[in-house]
Design an enzyme around this catalytic site. Sequence first.
Site, short mmCIF file in Angstrom:
data_model
loop_
_atom_site.label_atom_id
_atom_site.label_comp_id
_atom_site.label_asym_id
_atom_site.label_seq_id
_atom_site.Cartn_x
_atom_site.Cartn_y
_atom_site.Cartn_z
N ASP A 11 7.66 -2.63 6.50
CA ASP A 11 7.16 -3.01 5.19
C ASP A 11 7.69 -1.99 4.18
O ASP A 11 8.17 -0.92 4.56
CB ASP A 11 5.62 -2.98 5.20
CG ASP A 11 5.01 -3.31 3.83
OD1 ASP A 11 5.52 -4.23 3.16
OD2 ASP A 11 4.05 -2.63 3.43
N SER A 12 7.55 -2.31 2.89
CA SER A 12 7.94 -1.36 1.85
C SER A 12 7.01 -0.14 1.83
O SER A 12 7.33 0.86 1.23
CB SER A 12 7.91 -2.05 0.49
OG SER A 12 6.62 -2.55 0.24
N TYR A 43 9.11 -2.77 -3.41
CA TYR A 43 10.30 -3.62 -3.30
C TYR A 43 10.29 -4.73 -4.37
O TYR A 43 11.34 -5.26 -4.71
CB TYR A 43 10.35 -4.28 -1.92
CG TYR A 43 10.93 -3.42 -0.81
CD1 TYR A 43 11.15 -2.06 -0.98
CD2 TYR A 43 11.24 -3.98 0.43
CE1 TYR A 43 11.68 -1.28 0.05
CE2 TYR A 43 11.77 -3.21 1.46
CZ TYR A 43 11.99 -1.86 1.27
OH TYR A 43 12.51 -1.11 2.29
N GLY A 44 9.11 -5.08 -4.85
CA GLY A 44 8.93 -6.26 -5.70
C GLY A 44 9.85 -6.35 -6.90
O GLY A 44 10.21 -7.43 -7.34
N CYS A 74 6.56 -7.77 4.89
CA CYS A 74 6.64 -7.51 3.45
C CYS A 74 7.11 -8.81 2.82
O CYS A 74 8.12 -9.39 3.25
CB CYS A 74 7.64 -6.40 3.20
SG CYS A 74 8.22 -6.26 1.50
N ASN A 75 6.40 -9.29 1.82
CA ASN A 75 6.74 -10.57 1.22
C ASN A 75 8.11 -10.57 0.55
O ASN A 75 8.89 -11.49 0.72
CB ASN A 75 5.66 -10.97 0.21
CG ASN A 75 4.42 -11.51 0.90
OD1 ASN A 75 4.35 -12.68 1.22
ND2 ASN A 75 3.44 -10.66 1.18
N THR A 76 8.41 -9.49 -0.19
CA THR A 76 9.69 -9.44 -0.90
C THR A 76 10.85 -9.41 0.09
O THR A 76 11.83 -10.15 -0.05
CB THR A 76 9.75 -8.20 -1.81
OG1 THR A 76 8.61 -8.19 -2.64
CG2 THR A 76 10.98 -8.21 -2.68
N GLU A 153 -5.37 0.65 -2.79
CA GLU A 153 -4.93 2.00 -2.42
C GLU A 153 -5.92 3.08 -2.86
O GLU A 153 -5.96 4.16 -2.29
CB GLU A 153 -3.51 2.26 -2.96
CG GLU A 153 -2.53 1.32 -2.26
CD GLU A 153 -1.06 1.67 -2.43
OE1 GLU A 153 -0.74 2.61 -3.17
OE2 GLU A 153 -0.24 0.97 -1.82
N CYS A 185 0.38 -11.13 -0.52
CA CYS A 185 0.75 -9.71 -0.58
C CYS A 185 0.00 -9.06 0.57
O CYS A 185 -1.19 -9.34 0.76
CB CYS A 185 0.35 -9.10 -1.91
SG CYS A 185 0.46 -7.30 -1.95
N THR A 186 0.69 -8.22 1.31
CA THR A 186 0.08 -7.68 2.53
C THR A 186 -1.12 -6.76 2.28
O THR A 186 -1.88 -6.47 3.21
CB THR A 186 1.14 -6.93 3.38
OG1 THR A 186 1.86 -6.06 2.52
CG2 THR A 186 2.09 -7.92 4.02
N HIS A 187 -1.31 -6.32 1.03
CA HIS A 187 -2.51 -5.53 0.74
C HIS A 187 -3.77 -6.41 0.63
O HIS A 187 -4.89 -5.93 0.81
CB HIS A 187 -2.38 -4.80 -0.60
CG HIS A 187 -1.57 -3.55 -0.57
ND1 HIS A 187 -0.21 -3.54 -0.41
CD2 HIS A 187 -1.93 -2.23 -0.69
CE1 HIS A 187 0.23 -2.29 -0.44
NE2 HIS A 187 -0.80 -1.48 -0.61
#
Lengths: 273, 273
Positions: A11-12, A43-44, A74-76, A153, A185-187
């Site tokens: 992931d980023s 990365y977005g 990671c989506n991007t 975060e 989004c992975t968050h």
Amino acid sequence: MSCSAPIGVFDSGIGGLTVAREIMRQIPNETIIYFGDTARVPYGSKSKKTIITYSRQIVKFLQTKNVKAIVIACNTASAFALETVSQEVSIPVIGVVKPGAKVAAETTRNGKIGIIGTEGTINSGIYNTYLSKTNPNVKVYGKACPLFVPLVEEGWLTDPITVEVAKRYMNELTDYDIDTLVLGCTHYPLIRHTIGSILGDKVTLVNPAFETARTLKEVLELKGLESINPAGDHKFYVSDGAEKFKKFANTILPCEVVETKDVNIESFADSIG
Amino acid sequence: MSCSAPIGVFDSGIGGLTVAREIMRQIPNETIIYFGDTARVPYGSKSKKTIITYSRQIVKFLQTKNVKAIVIACNTASAFALETVSQEVSIPVIGVVKPGAKVAAETTRNGKIGIIGTEGTINSGIYNTYLSKTNPNVKVYGKACPLFVPLVEEGWLTDPITVEVAKRYMNELTDYDIDTLVLGCTHYPLIRHTIGSILGDKVTLVNPAFETARTLKEVLELKGLESINPAGDHKFYVSDGAEKFKKFANTILPCEVVETKDVNIESFADSIG
């Protein structure tokens, strides 16, 4: 390729840990090698070319750990690099976008699907592309939620501030009468209860992290690559800030992260051997 | 170097516009060439080596526009690259950290100074370094406020959510009985009224953007470089997302931003000619 080989997950940054967590839950025999590109996050906002370069470097690094499959958590990177990278290696490569989109298209009853994600993911239109491939009749409503990542975060997962921000963002989507929402989004799975309680029972939340782990399980079974022994120690690598990463990982993973190592990811050449 | 030459201003993205705005207000005869590194934002989490590379490329680009002075309108780049870059060019280079720190050290009466900024700026300890150089007796309390940048970028400047987040962040600092607070991130002046109303009259806010413009004015006067004619058209360049940048710039600048151009900043070699 040995069944006991680990799964590479990247992931980023830290978001992909929600995908690693789902893999640990659903296929607990598998050992994970995680890489978080914390030096180059996010990365977005970066170009497709840059994301392919970064992804190639990370794949190269994961291959030095002899992984039997790779999950782009990671989506991007899933949107920009999955197609290229998966053609360059002989092991299975799975992204997070396709499994999430597939389930969303199967889930919706009224054909109205909401997608929330970073500005990069929403503007890329990647979920729309996959969704319309699966079902050309669905209507897709995207909403960028740039405050969700920093709120997660900060650790304010159920904080009144997060609830208020989520209400604001969700208002727009409920106006469209969506019955399905993709956490793009992975968050976001870390605040899915907050989001779910605002939207109520009428809207089904789709968690691509969950669907991705399920797809990985199916792929491993199909290729006869499932581990038959208990998992070894999961290992965590980052491009910057190993200590900070470890602290966050320990708040969300079901296992204890004992060690996280810094990797000079740029030293892994941008080519696939 | 001609007095009518423009001033180069650069930042990792849009935050430096608050510095450009102060320059327009305080020395309205000066023409500005602004560069926002929107493709590679944020700088806060990147290494010193990377920030020096990026800053050199941007300085090289600004020199193609024949600027007579350069303002590094970014806390991270001021912290990491100012010293190196200013030795490599013959024109004045001014950062935002030193002017802000100098005024804070002069302003405090009880010697207790708070600094708010991104995680990168706070962890770098750069304000502490400058402050203790100016006055070794001051005590410095840093607080990273990672939600402020996305809140500003959402445009929620006086929103109840922003007030609530600011209260949460400020609580920690008021416990230390500070009497001076440095707005150590170029986005923060846009919510200075929100922050100020929480802290009350007892705490003086120091806006490095204001102090930097004042320092620039003094330097131009000292070197006989002040423009004596009205400013020409200010010009804006970014490394990504020119349209989005223009929209934001028009909400905060006293002039209309008619055109913003994309620049391939990586094509400017990492060396100073």
